[in-house]
Design a protein around this motif. Structure first.
Motif, short mmCIF file in Angstrom:
data_model
loop_
_atom_site.label_atom_id
_atom_site.label_comp_id
_atom_site.label_asym_id
_atom_site.label_seq_id
_atom_site.Cartn_x
_atom_site.Cartn_y
_atom_site.Cartn_z
N MET A 1 29.11 70.71 -83.90
CA MET A 1 30.10 69.67 -83.86
C MET A 1 30.01 68.86 -85.15
O MET A 1 28.94 68.60 -85.66
CB MET A 1 29.85 68.76 -82.66
CG MET A 1 30.84 67.64 -82.59
SD MET A 1 30.81 66.71 -81.04
CE MET A 1 29.26 65.89 -81.13
N LYS A 2 31.18 68.48 -85.67
CA LYS A 2 31.23 67.64 -86.85
C LYS A 2 31.75 66.27 -86.46
O LYS A 2 32.57 66.13 -85.55
CB LYS A 2 32.15 68.26 -87.90
CG LYS A 2 31.57 69.55 -88.46
CD LYS A 2 32.37 70.00 -89.63
CE LYS A 2 31.69 71.25 -90.18
NZ LYS A 2 32.05 71.52 -91.53
N LEU A 3 31.28 65.26 -87.18
CA LEU A 3 31.65 63.89 -86.87
C LEU A 3 32.27 63.25 -88.11
O LEU A 3 31.76 63.41 -89.22
CB LEU A 3 30.41 63.10 -86.44
CG LEU A 3 30.62 61.67 -86.01
CD1 LEU A 3 31.52 61.61 -84.77
CD2 LEU A 3 29.30 61.01 -85.73
N GLY A 4 33.37 62.57 -87.92
CA GLY A 4 34.02 61.90 -89.04
C GLY A 4 34.89 60.76 -88.57
O GLY A 4 34.91 60.41 -87.39
N VAL A 5 35.60 60.19 -89.50
CA VAL A 5 36.50 59.08 -89.20
C VAL A 5 37.85 59.34 -89.86
O VAL A 5 37.99 60.20 -90.72
CB VAL A 5 35.94 57.72 -89.66
CG1 VAL A 5 34.72 57.34 -88.86
CG2 VAL A 5 35.63 57.73 -91.13
N TYR A 6 38.82 58.57 -89.46
CA TYR A 6 40.20 58.74 -89.90
C TYR A 6 40.79 57.36 -90.17
O TYR A 6 40.52 56.42 -89.45
CB TYR A 6 40.96 59.43 -88.76
CG TYR A 6 42.40 59.73 -89.05
CD1 TYR A 6 43.41 58.86 -88.62
CD2 TYR A 6 42.76 60.88 -89.71
CE1 TYR A 6 44.74 59.15 -88.85
CE2 TYR A 6 44.09 61.17 -89.94
CZ TYR A 6 45.08 60.30 -89.52
OH TYR A 6 46.38 60.59 -89.75
N VAL A 34 33.31 56.39 -99.48
CA VAL A 34 31.97 56.49 -100.06
C VAL A 34 30.91 56.13 -99.01
O VAL A 34 29.91 56.85 -98.87
CB VAL A 34 31.85 55.59 -101.31
CG1 VAL A 34 30.41 55.48 -101.77
CG2 VAL A 34 32.73 56.12 -102.44
N LEU A 35 31.13 55.07 -98.27
CA LEU A 35 30.18 54.66 -97.23
C LEU A 35 30.05 55.74 -96.16
O LEU A 35 28.93 56.04 -95.71
CB LEU A 35 30.62 53.34 -96.60
CG LEU A 35 29.72 52.80 -95.50
CD1 LEU A 35 28.31 52.53 -96.02
CD2 LEU A 35 30.31 51.53 -94.91
N ALA A 36 31.16 56.35 -95.77
CA ALA A 36 31.11 57.42 -94.78
C ALA A 36 30.26 58.58 -95.28
O ALA A 36 29.48 59.16 -94.52
CB ALA A 36 32.53 57.90 -94.44
N GLY A 37 30.40 58.92 -96.55
CA GLY A 37 29.59 59.99 -97.13
C GLY A 37 28.11 59.64 -97.15
O GLY A 37 27.25 60.48 -96.86
N PHE A 44 36.16 62.48 -93.79
CA PHE A 44 36.92 61.23 -93.74
C PHE A 44 38.38 61.64 -93.92
O PHE A 44 38.80 62.08 -94.98
CB PHE A 44 36.50 60.28 -94.87
CG PHE A 44 37.05 58.89 -94.70
CD1 PHE A 44 36.23 57.86 -94.31
CD2 PHE A 44 38.39 58.62 -94.93
CE1 PHE A 44 36.72 56.56 -94.14
CE2 PHE A 44 38.91 57.33 -94.77
CZ PHE A 44 38.07 56.30 -94.37
N GLY A 45 39.16 61.52 -92.86
CA GLY A 45 40.57 61.89 -92.92
C GLY A 45 41.43 60.70 -93.33
O GLY A 45 41.21 59.58 -92.89
#
Length: 61
Positions: A1-6, A34-37, A44-45
């Protein structure tokens, strides 16, 4: 599973209700990416929108 934000990267308002500049909104969006990375998120979408309040407008706009 991958986790990210949009995000649409919306343009925030100043305390007086006036919209901040598009440049500030793009800068804020870049900082969030940058913070998400740095936190290890997988993606990050960035969504496009069709209003002037969103800096990531569609090319047809």
């Amino acid at each position: 599973m991958k986790l990210g934000v949009y995000s649409f990267g919306d343009t925030q308002r100043n305390p007086d209700g006036i919209l901040r500049s598009t440049a500030e909104a793009i800068g804020d969006l870049f900082e969030a990416i940058v913070l998400a990375g740095r936190t290890g998120l997988d993606y990050f979408g960035v969504g496009e929108h069709h209003t002037t309040d969103m800096p990531a407008l569609s090319p047809g706009r």
